[in-house]
Write a protein that holds these residues in place. Structure first.
Motif, PDB file in Angstrom:
ATOM      1  N   SER A  94      47.500  34.090  15.758  1.00 53.30           N
ATOM      2  CA  SER A  94      47.008  35.502  15.690  1.00 53.30           C
ATOM      3  C   SER A  94      47.765  36.117  14.506  1.00 53.30           C
ATOM      4  O   SER A  94      48.972  35.951  14.189  1.00 53.30           O
ATOM      5  CB  SER A  94      47.876  36.223  17.158  1.00 53.30           C
ATOM      6  N   ALA A  95      46.755  36.842  13.813  1.00 57.62           N
ATOM      7  CA  ALA A  95      47.185  37.526  12.692  1.00 57.62           C
ATOM      8  C   ALA A  95      48.239  38.921  13.214  1.00 57.62           C
ATOM      9  O   ALA A  95      47.858  39.614  13.955  1.00 57.62           O
ATOM     10  CB  ALA A  95      46.068  38.136  11.932  1.00 57.62           C
ATOM     11  N   PRO A  96      49.300  39.071  12.526  1.00 58.26           N
ATOM     12  CA  PRO A  96      50.096  40.194  12.726  1.00 58.26           C
ATOM     13  C   PRO A  96      49.114  41.641  12.539  1.00 58.26           C
ATOM     14  O   PRO A  96      48.334  41.558  11.574  1.00 58.26           O
ATOM     15  CB  PRO A  96      51.399  40.081  11.726  1.00 58.26           C
ATOM     16  N   ALA A  97      49.641  42.617  13.179  1.00 54.90           N
ATOM     17  CA  ALA A  97      49.071  43.983  12.972  1.00 54.90           C
ATOM     18  C   ALA A  97      49.274  44.433  11.375  1.00 54.90           C
ATOM     19  O   ALA A  97      50.541  44.276  10.926  1.00 54.90           O
ATOM     20  CB  ALA A  97      49.610  44.988  13.851  1.00 54.90           C
ATOM     21  N   PRO A  98      48.439  44.898  10.818  1.00 54.70           N
ATOM     22  CA  PRO A  98      48.630  45.268   9.266  1.00 54.70           C
ATOM     23  C   PRO A  98      49.562  46.438   9.282  1.00 54.70           C
ATOM     24  O   PRO A  98      49.750  47.523  10.167  1.00 54.70           O
ATOM     25  CB  PRO A  98      47.253  45.837   8.811  1.00 54.70           C
ATOM     26  N   ASP A  99      50.438  46.426   8.345  1.00 57.61           N
ATOM     27  CA  ASP A  99      51.533  47.380   8.378  1.00 57.61           C
ATOM     28  C   ASP A  99      51.157  48.584   7.700  1.00 57.61           C
ATOM     29  O   ASP A  99      50.335  48.576   6.216  1.00 57.61           O
ATOM     30  CB  ASP A  99      52.583  46.718   7.152  1.00 57.61           C
ATOM     31  N   PRO A 100      50.741  49.759   7.993  1.00 58.49           N
ATOM     32  CA  PRO A 100      50.204  51.045   7.757  1.00 58.49           C
ATOM     33  C   PRO A 100      51.019  51.620   6.236  1.00 58.49           C
ATOM     34  O   PRO A 100      50.361  52.063   5.508  1.00 58.49           O
ATOM     35  CB  PRO A 100      50.258  52.144   8.697  1.00 58.49           C
ATOM     36  N   MET A 101      52.229  50.937   6.097  1.00 61.24           N
ATOM     37  CA  MET A 101      53.005  51.414   4.769  1.00 61.24           C
ATOM     38  C   MET A 101      53.037  50.452   3.712  1.00 61.24           C
ATOM     39  O   MET A 101      53.675  50.731   2.796  1.00 61.24           O
ATOM     40  CB  MET A 101      54.315  51.799   5.290  1.00 61.24           C
ATOM     41  N   ALA A 102      52.496  49.404   3.843  1.00 64.20           N
ATOM     42  CA  ALA A 102      52.414  48.320   2.936  1.00 64.20           C
ATOM     43  C   ALA A 102      52.094  48.737   1.660  1.00 64.20           C
ATOM     44  O   ALA A 102      52.734  48.328   0.544  1.00 64.20           O
ATOM     45  CB  ALA A 102      51.557  47.036   3.461  1.00 64.20           C
ATOM     46  N   ASP A 103      50.992  49.441   1.316  1.00 64.03           N
ATOM     47  CA  ASP A 103      50.392  49.758   0.060  1.00 64.03           C
ATOM     48  C   ASP A 103      50.907  51.331  -0.344  1.00 64.03           C
ATOM     49  O   ASP A 103      50.454  51.841  -1.316  1.00 64.03           O
ATOM     50  CB  ASP A 103      48.879  50.044   0.122  1.00 64.03           C
ATOM     51  N   TYR A 104      51.901  51.825   0.454  1.00 66.58           N
ATOM     52  CA  TYR A 104      52.294  53.068   0.143  1.00 66.58           C
ATOM     53  C   TYR A 104      53.128  53.215  -0.975  1.00 66.58           C
ATOM     54  O   TYR A 104      54.052  52.317  -1.284  1.00 66.58           O
ATOM     55  CB  TYR A 104      53.612  53.438   1.253  1.00 66.58           C
ATOM     56  N   GLU A 105      52.998  54.146  -1.962  1.00 71.08           N
ATOM     57  CA  GLU A 105      53.707  54.347  -3.219  1.00 71.08           C
ATOM     58  C   GLU A 105      54.064  55.877  -3.202  1.00 71.08           C
ATOM     59  O   GLU A 105      53.487  56.645  -3.056  1.00 71.08           O
ATOM     60  CB  GLU A 105      52.868  54.248  -4.237  1.00 71.08           C
ATOM     61  N   PRO A 106      55.398  56.090  -3.071  1.00 64.97           N
ATOM     62  CA  PRO A 106      56.029  57.536  -3.148  1.00 64.97           C
ATOM     63  C   PRO A 106      55.653  58.220  -4.114  1.00 64.97           C
ATOM     64  O   PRO A 106      55.840  57.950  -5.219  1.00 64.97           O
ATOM     65  CB  PRO A 106      57.672  57.168  -2.725  1.00 64.97           C
ATOM     66  N   GLY A 107      55.295  59.609  -3.840  1.00 67.34           N
ATOM     67  CA  GLY A 107      54.753  60.397  -4.969  1.00 67.34           C
ATOM     68  C   GLY A 107      56.282  61.219  -5.022  1.00 67.34           C
ATOM     69  O   GLY A 107      57.229  61.300  -4.667  1.00 67.34           O
ATOM     70  N   ASP A 108      56.128  62.242  -6.080  1.00 71.86           N
ATOM     71  CA  ASP A 108      57.174  63.122  -6.570  1.00 71.86           C
ATOM     72  C   ASP A 108      57.598  64.119  -5.418  1.00 71.86           C
ATOM     73  O   ASP A 108      58.971  64.270  -5.178  1.00 71.86           O
ATOM     74  CB  ASP A 108      56.946  63.889  -7.788  1.00 71.86           C
ATOM     75  N   ASP A 109      56.611  64.427  -4.517  1.00 73.22           N
ATOM     76  CA  ASP A 109      57.056  65.444  -3.282  1.00 73.22           C
ATOM     77  C   ASP A 109      57.069  64.786  -2.189  1.00 73.22           C
ATOM     78  O   ASP A 109      57.226  65.599  -1.047  1.00 73.22           O
ATOM     79  CB  ASP A 109      55.807  66.497  -3.482  1.00 73.22           C
ATOM     80  N   ASP A 110      56.894  63.516  -2.236  1.00 71.47           N
ATOM     81  CA  ASP A 110      57.072  62.911  -0.793  1.00 71.47           C
ATOM     82  C   ASP A 110      58.480  62.737  -0.310  1.00 71.47           C
ATOM     83  O   ASP A 110      59.547  62.691  -0.969  1.00 71.47           O
ATOM     84  CB  ASP A 110      56.226  61.429  -0.730  1.00 71.47           C
ATOM     85  N   PRO A 111      58.492  62.850   1.084  1.00 69.10           N
ATOM     86  CA  PRO A 111      59.767  62.559   1.817  1.00 69.10           C
ATOM     87  C   PRO A 111      60.524  61.622   1.904  1.00 69.10           C
ATOM     88  O   PRO A 111      59.678  60.385   1.361  1.00 69.10           O
ATOM     89  CB  PRO A 111      59.605  63.093   3.208  1.00 69.10           C
ATOM     90  N   ASP A 112      61.604  61.326   2.126  1.00 69.90           N
ATOM     91  CA  ASP A 112      62.435  59.906   2.206  1.00 69.90           C
ATOM     92  C   ASP A 112      61.861  59.020   3.340  1.00 69.90           C
ATOM     93  O   ASP A 112      61.699  60.014   4.140  1.00 69.90           O
ATOM     94  CB  ASP A 112      63.877  60.147   2.109  1.00 69.90           C
ATOM     95  N   MET A 113      61.537  58.060   3.027  1.00 69.95           N
ATOM     96  CA  MET A 113      61.024  57.157   4.306  1.00 69.95           C
ATOM     97  C   MET A 113      62.310  56.732   5.245  1.00 69.95           C
ATOM     98  O   MET A 113      62.732  55.542   4.981  1.00 69.95           O
ATOM     99  CB  MET A 113      60.181  55.878   3.597  1.00 69.95           C
ATOM    100  N   VAL A 114      62.655  57.569   5.977  1.00 72.15           N
ATOM    101  CA  VAL A 114      63.835  57.393   6.823  1.00 72.15           C
ATOM    102  C   VAL A 114      63.277  57.362   8.255  1.00 72.15           C
ATOM    103  O   VAL A 114      62.500  58.071   8.486  1.00 72.15           O
ATOM    104  CB  VAL A 114      64.958  58.291   6.396  1.00 72.15           C
ATOM    105  N   PRO A 115      63.926  56.797   9.179  1.00 67.21           N
ATOM    106  CA  PRO A 115      63.827  56.858  10.802  1.00 67.21           C
ATOM    107  C   PRO A 115      63.659  58.237  11.089  1.00 67.21           C
ATOM    108  O   PRO A 115      64.477  59.299  10.494  1.00 67.21           O
ATOM    109  CB  PRO A 115      65.052  56.024  11.420  1.00 67.21           C
TER     110      PRO A 115
END
Length: 263
Positions: free
Chosen positions: A34-55
């Motif tokens: 079984s293939a694992p579920a795709p990670d929605p953040m896999a292709d994420y590239e932070p922008g200048d105004d994006d928040p910190d990727m924290v819990p």
């Protein structure tokens, strides 16, 4: 495989097919894992105004740090009933920009309602709505905190449900954020040898106002606190050594921070 099957196959000039039991291991080997579920953040590239990727619990803590108090700046007056309160719009105006800054979404995911009727003194009928709303506070990485709040409201037309949900939202933000009013607590003063000692000095407020780490939201809250404490006109020495009221110092600092952020 039975000998009878083998003989029949030999008589027909062919090789007997393997039994189901023989084929089963080969079939299982051909099925991919079984293939694992795709990670929605896999292709994420932070922008200048994006928040910190924290819990989410860290992001919500950061929201709470910026919103330290919301004063009861609105008044209700009808007949002999008078009181101050914190309206939902005011609370949302505080939380909206700060939650956006830290990548926090507040989403209603389930609403349970119950209805009734109430008679007013004038004899008209009002519809009463009570709600229990389940909320998801979603962090920047998609994880959630699940909370529930209740609300109730009366209305003569069809808006009791909306009003009750609005009360539930206000309760969520104030109770879930542990947001005080910033008003003077009855126990804030202690009497020592006949002298009333304030809970906090004007100089401590001055130091927080001029601190570069103090956010614009916190500067607004300090204004509410100083108003409730009747300290707005208290004079202190500012960062330049000049005497200035706390009110003037706070407003000037707020404008300077706003101009710096716009630049």
């Amino acid at each position: 495989m039975s000998k009878l099957t083998e003989r029949a196959a030999a008589a027909a000039g062919r090789t007997a097919a393997p039994s189901d039991a023989d084929e089963l291991p080969a079939v299982l080997d051909s099925i991919p894992d079984s293939a694992p579920a795709p990670d929605p953040m896999a292709d994420y590239e932070p922008g200048d105004d994006d928040p910190d990727m924290v819990p989410v619990h860290i992001a919500w803590l950061r929201v709470r740090r910026e919103i330290r108090a919301i004063g009861k700046g609105e008044k209700y007056e009808e007949g002999r009933t008078r009181y101050n309160f914190r309206g939902t719009d005011t609370v949302v105006q505080y939380f909206g920009p700060v939650t956006l800054k830290h990548g926090v979404n507040v989403l209603p995911v389930r609403t349970e309602t119950s209805y009734g009727t109430k008679q007013t003194k004038s004899g008209s009928t009002m519809r009463e709505c009570s709600v229990v709303v389940t909320w998801h506070i979603m962090g920047p990485t998609g994880d959630v905190l699940e909370l529930q709040t209740a609300g109730e409201a009366l209305d003569t037309s069809d808006k009791s449900t909306t009003k009750a949900q609005t009360v539930a939202l206000r309760n969520l933000l104030l109770n879930g954020g542990l947001i005080p009013t910033g008003e003077r607590d009855p126990d804030a003063d202690r009497i020592e040898r006949g002298i009333e000692a304030p809970a906090r000095s004007a100089e401590s407020y001055r130091d927080e106002i001029v601190d570069p780490k103090t956010s614009q939201g916190r500067l607004q809250q300090i204004g509410y606190e100083l108003g409730n404490l009747r300290m707005l006109k208290t004079k202190v020495q500012n960062e330049n050594g000049d005497w200035e009221t706390l009110d003037a110092l706070g407003q000037r600092t707020y404008k300077e921070r706003a101009a710096g952020g716009a630049a």
